[in-house]
Motif scaffolding. Structure first.
Motif, PDB file in Angstrom:
ATOM      1  N   MET A   1       3.975  74.832  28.419  1.00 52.06           N
ATOM      2  CA  MET A   1       4.962  73.755  28.389  1.00 52.06           C
ATOM      3  C   MET A   1       6.214  74.184  29.167  1.00 52.06           C
ATOM      4  O   MET A   1       6.643  75.325  29.042  1.00 52.06           O
ATOM      5  N   ARG A   2       6.749  73.248  29.965  1.00 54.76           N
ATOM      6  CA  ARG A   2       7.925  73.613  30.756  1.00 54.76           C
ATOM      7  C   ARG A   2       9.156  73.716  29.853  1.00 54.76           C
ATOM      8  O   ARG A   2       9.181  73.197  28.741  1.00 54.76           O
ATOM      9  N   SER A   3      10.176  74.365  30.397  1.00 51.07           N
ATOM     10  CA  SER A   3      11.360  74.576  29.562  1.00 51.07           C
ATOM     11  C   SER A   3      12.189  73.300  29.506  1.00 51.07           C
ATOM     12  O   SER A   3      12.207  72.498  30.440  1.00 51.07           O
ATOM     13  N   SER A   4      12.893  73.133  28.392  1.00 55.83           N
ATOM     14  CA  SER A   4      13.775  71.964  28.291  1.00 55.83           C
ATOM     15  C   SER A   4      15.009  72.173  29.164  1.00 55.83           C
ATOM     16  O   SER A   4      15.730  71.219  29.452  1.00 55.83           O
ATOM     17  N   ILE A   5      15.230  73.423  29.584  1.00 56.32           N
ATOM     18  CA  ILE A   5      16.348  73.688  30.504  1.00 56.32           C
ATOM     19  C   ILE A   5      16.048  73.021  31.848  1.00 56.32           C
ATOM     20  O   ILE A   5      16.889  72.321  32.417  1.00 56.32           O
ATOM     21  N   ASP A   6      14.822  73.196  32.351  1.00 54.42           N
ATOM     22  CA  ASP A   6      14.424  72.541  33.603  1.00 54.42           C
ATOM     23  C   ASP A   6      14.443  71.019  33.436  1.00 54.42           C
ATOM     24  O   ASP A   6      14.912  70.289  34.309  1.00 54.42           O
ATOM     25  N   GLU A   7      13.918  70.570  32.302  1.00 55.27           N
ATOM     26  CA  GLU A   7      13.854  69.124  32.034  1.00 55.27           C
ATOM     27  C   GLU A   7      15.266  68.524  32.055  1.00 55.27           C
ATOM     28  O   GLU A   7      15.504  67.476  32.667  1.00 55.27           O
ATOM     29  N   PHE A   8      16.200  69.215  31.427  1.00 51.76           N
ATOM     30  CA  PHE A   8      17.587  68.734  31.352  1.00 51.76           C
ATOM     31  C   PHE A   8      18.223  68.663  32.734  1.00 51.76           C
ATOM     32  O   PHE A   8      18.905  67.698  33.068  1.00 51.76           O
ATOM     33  N   GLU A   9      17.971  69.718  33.529  1.00 53.51           N
ATOM     34  CA  GLU A   9      18.578  69.757  34.864  1.00 53.51           C
ATOM     35  C   GLU A   9      18.100  68.589  35.719  1.00 53.51           C
ATOM     36  O   GLU A   9      18.846  68.047  36.518  1.00 53.51           O
ATOM     37  N   GLU A  10      16.838  68.196  35.521  1.00 54.38           N
ATOM     38  CA  GLU A  10      16.255  67.154  36.369  1.00 54.38           C
ATOM     39  C   GLU A  10      16.681  65.747  35.953  1.00 54.38           C
ATOM     40  O   GLU A  10      16.666  64.824  36.760  1.00 54.38           O
ATOM     41  N   LYS A  11      17.024  65.583  34.687  1.00 57.15           N
ATOM     42  CA  LYS A  11      17.332  64.231  34.196  1.00 57.15           C
ATOM     43  C   LYS A  11      18.753  63.820  34.540  1.00 57.15           C
ATOM     44  O   LYS A  11      19.672  64.631  34.480  1.00 57.15           O
ATOM     45  N   GLU A  12      18.877  62.552  34.871  1.00 54.60           N
ATOM     46  CA  GLU A  12      20.218  62.032  35.173  1.00 54.60           C
ATOM     47  C   GLU A  12      20.988  61.819  33.867  1.00 54.60           C
ATOM     48  O   GLU A  12      20.413  61.352  32.871  1.00 54.60           O
ATOM     49  N   LYS A  13      22.263  62.186  33.881  1.00 50.82           N
ATOM     50  CA  LYS A  13      23.059  62.026  32.649  1.00 50.82           C
ATOM     51  C   LYS A  13      23.839  60.711  32.760  1.00 50.82           C
ATOM     52  O   LYS A  13      24.578  60.504  33.728  1.00 50.82           O
ATOM     53  N   PRO A  14      23.696  59.840  31.781  1.00 54.16           N
ATOM     54  CA  PRO A  14      24.451  58.570  31.835  1.00 54.16           C
ATOM     55  C   PRO A  14      25.949  58.825  31.673  1.00 54.16           C
ATOM     56  O   PRO A  14      26.353  59.867  31.157  1.00 54.16           O
ATOM     57  N   ASP A  15      26.754  57.867  32.103  1.00 59.34           N
ATOM     58  CA  ASP A  15      28.212  57.982  31.934  1.00 59.34           C
ATOM     59  C   ASP A  15      28.539  58.211  30.462  1.00 59.34           C
ATOM     60  O   ASP A  15      27.943  57.570  29.581  1.00 59.34           O
ATOM     61  N   GLY A  16      29.445  59.111  30.207  1.00 62.37           N
ATOM     62  CA  GLY A  16      29.887  59.358  28.832  1.00 62.37           C
ATOM     63  C   GLY A  16      28.926  60.205  28.015  1.00 62.37           C
ATOM     64  O   GLY A  16      29.087  60.353  26.804  1.00 62.37           O
ATOM     65  N   TYR A  17      27.908  60.753  28.687  1.00 64.31           N
ATOM     66  CA  TYR A  17      26.889  61.524  27.951  1.00 64.31           C
ATOM     67  C   TYR A  17      27.512  62.683  27.163  1.00 64.31           C
ATOM     68  O   TYR A  17      27.231  62.867  25.973  1.00 64.31           O
ATOM     69  N   TYR A  18      28.354  63.465  27.819  1.00 72.33           N
ATOM     70  CA  TYR A  18      28.893  64.660  27.160  1.00 72.33           C
ATOM     71  C   TYR A  18      29.859  64.288  26.034  1.00 72.33           C
ATOM     72  O   TYR A  18      29.879  64.932  24.984  1.00 72.33           O
ATOM     73  N   GLU A  19      30.634  63.245  26.236  1.00 76.34           N
ATOM     74  CA  GLU A  19      31.571  62.803  25.199  1.00 76.34           C
ATOM     75  C   GLU A  19      30.787  62.333  23.961  1.00 76.34           C
ATOM     76  O   GLU A  19      31.124  62.664  22.828  1.00 76.34           O
ATOM     77  N   ARG A  20      29.743  61.546  24.235  1.00 76.93           N
ATOM     78  CA  ARG A  20      28.929  61.028  23.126  1.00 76.93           C
ATOM     79  C   ARG A  20      28.240  62.177  22.374  1.00 76.93           C
ATOM     80  O   ARG A  20      28.218  62.225  21.139  1.00 76.93           O
ATOM     81  N   THR A  21      27.717  63.138  23.156  1.00 75.85           N
ATOM     82  CA  THR A  21      27.014  64.269  22.537  1.00 75.85           C
ATOM     83  C   THR A  21      27.963  65.086  21.663  1.00 75.85           C
ATOM     84  O   THR A  21      27.619  65.478  20.545  1.00 75.85           O
ATOM     85  N   LEU A  22      29.179  65.321  22.177  1.00 74.79           N
ATOM     86  CA  LEU A  22      30.144  66.104  21.405  1.00 74.79           C
ATOM     87  C   LEU A  22      30.513  65.377  20.113  1.00 74.79           C
ATOM     88  O   LEU A  22      30.627  66.001  19.045  1.00 74.79           O
ATOM     89  N   LYS A  23      30.663  64.073  20.189  1.00 74.64           N
ATOM     90  CA  LYS A  23      30.996  63.280  18.990  1.00 74.64           C
ATOM     91  C   LYS A  23      29.857  63.377  17.967  1.00 74.64           C
ATOM     92  O   LYS A  23      30.093  63.613  16.772  1.00 74.64           O
ATOM     93  N   GLU A  24      28.627  63.213  18.457  1.00 72.78           N
ATOM     94  CA  GLU A  24      27.478  63.283  17.532  1.00 72.78           C
ATOM     95  C   GLU A  24      27.372  64.675  16.903  1.00 72.78           C
ATOM     96  O   GLU A  24      27.060  64.824  15.725  1.00 72.78           O
ATOM     97  N   LEU A  25      27.645  65.677  17.725  1.00 68.19           N
ATOM     98  CA  LEU A  25      27.549  67.053  17.227  1.00 68.19           C
ATOM     99  C   LEU A  25      28.645  67.333  16.193  1.00 68.19           C
ATOM    100  O   LEU A  25      28.404  68.011  15.182  1.00 68.19           O
ATOM    101  N   SER A  26      29.837  66.798  16.448  1.00 70.56           N
ATOM    102  CA  SER A  26      30.932  66.969  15.482  1.00 70.56           C
ATOM    103  C   SER A  26      30.573  66.319  14.154  1.00 70.56           C
ATOM    104  O   SER A  26      30.863  66.860  13.082  1.00 70.56           O
ATOM    105  N   ASP A  27      29.921  65.147  14.222  1.00 73.84           N
ATOM    106  CA  ASP A  27      29.488  64.487  12.984  1.00 73.84           C
ATOM    107  C   ASP A  27      28.472  65.358  12.237  1.00 73.84           C
ATOM    108  O   ASP A  27      28.513  65.481  11.013  1.00 73.84           O
ATOM    109  N   MET A  28      27.544  65.949  12.997  1.00 75.57           N
ATOM    110  CA  MET A  28      26.545  66.850  12.382  1.00 75.57           C
ATOM    111  C   MET A  28      27.244  68.048  11.739  1.00 75.57           C
ATOM    112  O   MET A  28      26.855  68.519  10.675  1.00 75.57           O
ATOM    113  N   ASN A  29      28.274  68.527  12.409  1.00 73.59           N
ATOM    114  CA  ASN A  29      28.995  69.690  11.893  1.00 73.59           C
ATOM    115  C   ASN A  29      29.712  69.352  10.583  1.00 73.59           C
ATOM    116  O   ASN A  29      29.759  70.178   9.670  1.00 73.59           O
TER     117      ASN A  29
END
Lengths: 449, 90
Positions: A1-29
């Motif tokens: 199975m290929r690495s999710s690191i390669d998979e992530f690099e290849e995928k396009e990130k939608p606008d606001g992806y990092y902001e949304r991810t940080l918010k979701e992660l803060s909620d998990m925290n």
């Protein structure tokens, strides 16, 4: 199975992806108390977290210990520096048992909770590292094991946890627990991610003279060895599932055989003798004025000052300092400390002989994850005995990997595979092949694309 | 471990424990030492102590002075006087 690191690099990130991810992660925290420190904004790139006993430049690193509160290192640990150098982005410091002293991840303030069910422990001591890996889709955790601190939480949280051969990854920048046992390792959702990150962080380091630069092998083994003594005192539910697992492996062409290492159960007391001896000297540097929490009254004599500073140590830390100081005492040193070191030599030889035939395989933990209050109620000897399967490879420095092989209800069951020194890649290959046919389950996928 | 030996150990460790904490930790320590005693049954004759789990060459560094450029930041972790850390009396 290929690495999710390669998979992530290849995928396009939608606008606001990092902001949304940080918010979701803060909620998990908020919900699971995973991180001791998180950045205000998220750097772009594949994210990595760092266990709180590994130094990150400018970020408080306290090993989840009150006595080290406020310590801000002015440098990166070598593993962290190498990750940043290869474009990985730091997402936070993960909580842990104080200084790594614990099996369940509950020996710290506001300890992490298992994302599968917060009434249960995450396992320790790399508790937050496992929880972060369980909730985040594109992430790897830099963790650390002394006696099972990667395998145990990986098994309880259903992720892959890899502990390398002792010395292959630099310990520079690690807040040490027991120098001859500490190993920086990796947790991830896929073995391919672990291989990728291992290649980034391993290799010699001028700042760590115990770090070895040598070829790492991928010698495949077709024989899987069950060491009978490691299978004692295992819960029936775990044993039954493990039997089904080994049958599956046999149907895939592996030969499963049994061997005996009669004294292997003594690895636990030997481990605790050596680790407490080393911990008791390592913790002597926390004197109340150089690192972390400050003792203010400089009019006191040194002994009073030092004694006051050490009142911030947790109960388990105090216990281990006393035990370690005792086993190093001149009158009993040969009975405990030196005997434990000889026993370690015997274990390296006996396990080495068995490993020359094939992999050693077992459940990672003898029990399913306990509820928090059950784990908190265990006396120290019972708690230490929970490390019966993870301690032997750690004491002898053999590389090992824990990966999910079955589920009981929502909870994963982890298997531990051990191989010879410097045959680390063979573990990732084995687990990678397993992942081709067995899908790991994750309740949360923060940052999915 | 008897009470006197335990108190001596606390002094060496520079630890002060309250009454109930002392009793609890002492009971735990006694149990753990009994557990440690079980390694006596293993015959390790002929085996030398393994100080490291993996044999490694004794590496040394060149004997020269390096300038640590972050010493100002390092000192921020403690109370300082000029470029000294302030500590208790010895």
């Amino acid at each position: 199975m290929r690495s999710s690191i390669d998979e992530f690099e290849e995928k396009e990130k939608p606008d606001g992806y990092y902001e949304r991810t940080l918010k979701e992660l803060s909620d998990m925290n908020q919900k699971f108390h995973i991180f001791s420190r998180m950045p205000q904004s998220m750097e772009h790139g594949f994210q990595f977290s760092v266990k709180d006993n590994i130094c990150v430049d400018g970020v408080e690193s306290s090993a989840s210990a009150e006595i080290l509160e406020g310590y801000v290192p002015p440098f990166d640990a070598t593993a962290v520096e190498r990750m940043r150098g290869r474009g990985f982005s730091f997402i936070g410091k993960t909580k842990m048992d104080e200084f790594g002293f614990g099996t369940f991840g509950i020996n710290c303030a506001e300890h992490p909770l298992n994302p599968i069910n917060p009434e249960y422990v995450t396992g320790g001591s790399s508790a937050g590292a496992a929880a972060a890996t369980a909730v985040m889709k594109y992430h790897v955790a830099i963790a650390e094991s002394t006696g099972g601190s990667i395998s145990c939480p990986a098994a309880f949280c259903g992720v892959v946890g890899f502990t390398p051969t002792y010395g292959l990854v630099s310990r520079y920048g690690l807040i040490d627990y027991a120098n001859s046992l500490d190993k920086i390792g990796i947790m991830a959702r896929r073995s391919a991610d672990i291989r990728h990150v291992f290649d980034v962080i391993k290799g010699s380091d001028r700042y760590d003279t115990t770090c070895i630069d040598r070829e790492v092998n991928a010698d495949k083994r077709t024989k899987l060895i069950i060491v009978d003594q490691l299978m004692q005192n295992i819960d029936q539910a775990v044993l039954s599932a493990f039997d089904r697992f080994t049958s599956k492996l046999e149907s895939r062409g592996y030969e499963v055989v049994h061997r005996s290492i009669p004294f292997i159960e003594k690895a636990i007391p030997a481990y605790y003798i050596i680790s407490t001896a080393e911990a008791s000297t390592n913790l002597a540097k926390y004197t109340g004025f150089k690192y972390g929490k400050k003792t203010e009254d400089f009019s006191q004599g040194y002994n009073e000052f030092f004694t006051e500073a050490r009142s911030s140590l947790g109960t388990e830390a105090k216990r281990r300092v006393i035990l370690g100081t005792f086993v190093r005492s001149a009158s009993v040193k040969s009975k405990y400390y030196e005997k434990a070191l000889r026993l370690r030599r015997m274990l390296i030889e006996a396990m080495g002989n068995v490993l020359s035939e094939g992999f050693i395989i077992s459940p990672t933990m003898p029990i399913m994850p306990p509820k928090v209050e059950e784990a908190a109620g265990l006396d120290p000897v019972k708690a230490y005995s929970m490390d019966s399967i993870t301690v032997p490879p750690n004491l002898a420095g053999f590389p090992h990997i824990s990966f999910p092989y079955d589920y009981s209800g929502d909870f994963p069951m982890g298997a531990q595979l051990i191989t010879s020194h410097f045959n680390d890649y063979a573990l990732m290959d084995f687990a990678g092949a397993w992942e081709e046919d067995f899908e790991y389950r994750f309740k949360y996928n923060v940052g999915s694309l | 471990m008897d009470d006197a030996a335990f108190d001596r150990m606390l002094r060496i460790c520079r630890l002060r424990l309250s009454g109930s904490e002392r009793d609890r930790i002492k009971a735990d320590i006694d149990k753990v030492i009994t557990y440690f005693d079980t390694i006596e049954s293993v015959d390790c004759d002929g085996y030398s102590p393994a100080y490291q789990p993996v044999e490694m060459p004794a590496r040394t560094r060149e004997d020269r002075t390096d300038v640590f450029r972050e010493s100002d930041r390092l000192l921020k972790n403690s109370k300082t006087y000029r470029f000294y850390m302030v500590g208790p009396k010895i």
